[in-house]
Write a protein that holds these residues in place. Structure first.
Motif, short mmCIF file in Angstrom:
data_model
loop_
_atom_site.label_atom_id
_atom_site.label_comp_id
_atom_site.label_asym_id
_atom_site.label_seq_id
_atom_site.Cartn_x
_atom_site.Cartn_y
_atom_site.Cartn_z
N ARG A 144 0.83 -1.20 0.00
CA ARG A 144 0.00 0.00 0.00
C ARG A 144 0.88 1.26 0.00
N PRO A 145 0.35 2.39 -0.47
CA PRO A 145 1.10 3.64 -0.42
C PRO A 145 1.44 4.02 1.02
N ALA A 146 2.72 4.34 1.25
CA ALA A 146 3.23 4.69 2.57
C ALA A 146 3.92 6.04 2.45
N ILE A 147 3.23 7.09 2.85
CA ILE A 147 3.68 8.46 2.61
C ILE A 147 4.35 9.02 3.85
N CYS A 148 5.46 9.73 3.66
CA CYS A 148 6.12 10.42 4.77
C CYS A 148 6.31 11.88 4.38
N ALA A 149 5.62 12.79 5.08
CA ALA A 149 5.69 14.22 4.78
C ALA A 149 6.81 14.93 5.53
N ASP A 150 7.48 14.23 6.45
CA ASP A 150 8.62 14.82 7.15
C ASP A 150 9.78 14.92 6.16
N PRO A 151 10.34 16.12 5.94
CA PRO A 151 11.41 16.26 4.95
C PRO A 151 12.72 15.60 5.35
N GLU A 152 12.89 15.33 6.64
CA GLU A 152 14.11 14.68 7.12
C GLU A 152 13.74 13.52 8.05
N PRO A 153 13.14 12.47 7.52
CA PRO A 153 12.69 11.38 8.38
C PRO A 153 13.85 10.55 8.90
N PRO A 154 13.71 9.96 10.08
CA PRO A 154 14.73 9.02 10.53
C PRO A 154 14.77 7.80 9.61
N ALA A 155 15.94 7.19 9.51
CA ALA A 155 16.13 6.09 8.55
C ALA A 155 15.23 4.90 8.83
N THR A 156 14.76 4.78 10.07
CA THR A 156 13.92 3.63 10.41
C THR A 156 12.61 3.60 9.63
N ILE A 157 12.13 4.76 9.17
CA ILE A 157 10.85 4.80 8.45
C ILE A 157 10.97 4.18 7.05
N PRO A 158 11.86 4.67 6.19
CA PRO A 158 11.98 4.01 4.88
C PRO A 158 12.48 2.57 4.99
N TYR B 129 6.69 3.23 -0.74
CA TYR B 129 7.12 4.38 0.04
C TYR B 129 7.26 5.63 -0.83
N LEU B 130 6.66 6.73 -0.37
CA LEU B 130 6.75 8.01 -1.05
C LEU B 130 7.29 9.05 -0.07
N ALA B 131 8.41 9.68 -0.42
CA ALA B 131 9.11 10.59 0.48
C ALA B 131 8.96 12.03 0.02
N ALA B 132 8.71 12.94 1.00
CA ALA B 132 8.67 14.37 0.70
C ALA B 132 10.02 14.82 0.18
N GLY B 133 10.00 15.68 -0.83
CA GLY B 133 11.23 16.19 -1.40
C GLY B 133 11.81 15.30 -2.48
N ARG B 134 11.36 14.07 -2.54
CA ARG B 134 11.83 13.15 -3.56
C ARG B 134 10.70 12.75 -4.51
N ASP B 135 9.60 12.26 -3.95
CA ASP B 135 8.48 11.79 -4.76
C ASP B 135 7.37 12.83 -4.88
N PHE B 136 7.32 13.77 -3.93
CA PHE B 136 6.33 14.84 -4.00
C PHE B 136 6.89 16.06 -3.26
N ASP B 137 6.38 17.23 -3.60
CA ASP B 137 6.91 18.45 -3.00
C ASP B 137 5.93 19.60 -3.24
N VAL B 138 6.18 20.72 -2.57
CA VAL B 138 5.41 21.94 -2.80
C VAL B 138 6.36 23.08 -3.13
N LYS B 139 5.90 23.98 -3.99
CA LYS B 139 6.62 25.22 -4.27
C LYS B 139 5.70 26.37 -3.89
N VAL B 140 6.07 27.12 -2.84
CA VAL B 140 5.23 28.19 -2.32
C VAL B 140 5.59 29.51 -2.99
N HIS B 141 4.58 30.25 -3.44
CA HIS B 141 4.79 31.53 -4.09
C HIS B 141 4.64 32.68 -3.10
N ALA B 142 5.09 33.86 -3.50
CA ALA B 142 5.09 35.03 -2.61
C ALA B 142 3.69 35.41 -2.15
N ASP B 143 2.67 35.14 -2.97
CA ASP B 143 1.31 35.50 -2.58
C ASP B 143 0.62 34.44 -1.73
#
Length: 242
Positions: free
Chosen positions: A134-148, A158-172
């Motif tokens: 099943r999909p296993a998502i981790c939104a912590d950008p620096e997870p401890p190694a035990t999670i993956p 496994y889907l990792a923040a910063g690698r498999d998904f991310d956000v780009k925030v704009h000034a507004d």
């Protein structure tokens, strides 16, 4: 994260149930059906069912009430059920349910008497909400190694923040959500207050994207859900002057 997922699904026209804890004023806050608190009558009926079924088995307050709320959801013809997993994850009563997708939001040092004193130990406890295949998502950008590591061990996707998904925030305050090769642009600032809500939104949207083959959720529903999500008395701006 739970509130965002639930509100996005509801904006897409889906019937939702959400269990969170603790409650602030009324116990009913723990059980939302399509965004509304469950009635006293419906909850009492399900609590009675648990009492009749336990046949003397000792249950904690959380086990007893959690079972009743799950029973309520079972009887309510819902399309989506969103469950907050509490303390640690591994031994939380709600972790008895096998989820279609799981999200770890962040890993901090907390409840050390039960979970261990390091992020590695706590992360491993949290990783037990993941399921094989099943999909296993981790939104912590620096997870401890035990999670993956645990995700690989059980064969979770496994889907990792910063690698498999991310956000780009704009000034507004608007942001783009990047999911692999896909991109949803110009999403509204999440209605919940705080810079960290972008990270929570990323985890929520990754979960939604993983389920879209089964759920009719489009970009308009995502935007509406983020714009209108609300948790009473939590990250809620009551007034600005004064």
């Amino acid at each position: 994260t739970c509130a965002m997922i639930e509100r996005i699904c509801r904006a897409a026209g889906l019937r939702t149930g959400m269990h969170t804890s603790p409650h602030l004023i009324r116990f009913n806050e723990r059980a939302l059906l399509c965004g509304r608190e469950a009635s006293d009558e419906a909850l009492v009926e399900c609590l009675k069912e648990v009492e009749d079924a336990r046949r003397g088995l000792s249950l904690s307050y959380f086990e007893f009430t959690g079972l009743a709320i799950l029973r309520l959801f079972q009887k309510s013809a819902l399309d989506v059920v969103v469950l907050e997993i509490g303390l640690g994850g591994r031994l939380d009563a709600i972790n008895a349910v096998d989820p279609d997708v799981s999200v770890i939001c962040a890993v901090g040092i907390d409840h050390t008497a039960f979970l261990g004193s390091t992020r590695e130990a706590i992360g491993l406890e949290k990783a037990h909400i993941y399921r094989s295949g099943r999909p296993a998502i981790c939104a912590d950008p620096e997870p401890p190694a035990t999670i993956p590591e645990y995700a690989r061990e059980i064969g979770a996707h496994y889907l990792a923040a910063g690698r498999d998904f991310d956000v780009k925030v704009h000034a507004d305050g608007t942001f783009d959500f990047i999911f692999g090769e896909e991109r949803i642009e110009g999403l509204p600032r999440p209605a919940l207050v705080g810079r960290n809500q972008y990270r929570n939104a990323a985890g929520a949207l990754a979960a939604v994207m993983e389920l879209r083959g089964r759920l009719p959720i489009d970009a308009a529903a995502v935007a509406e859900g983020l714009r209108s999500v609300r948790i009473p008395a939590r990250f809620e701006r009551a007034r600005e002057e004064p």
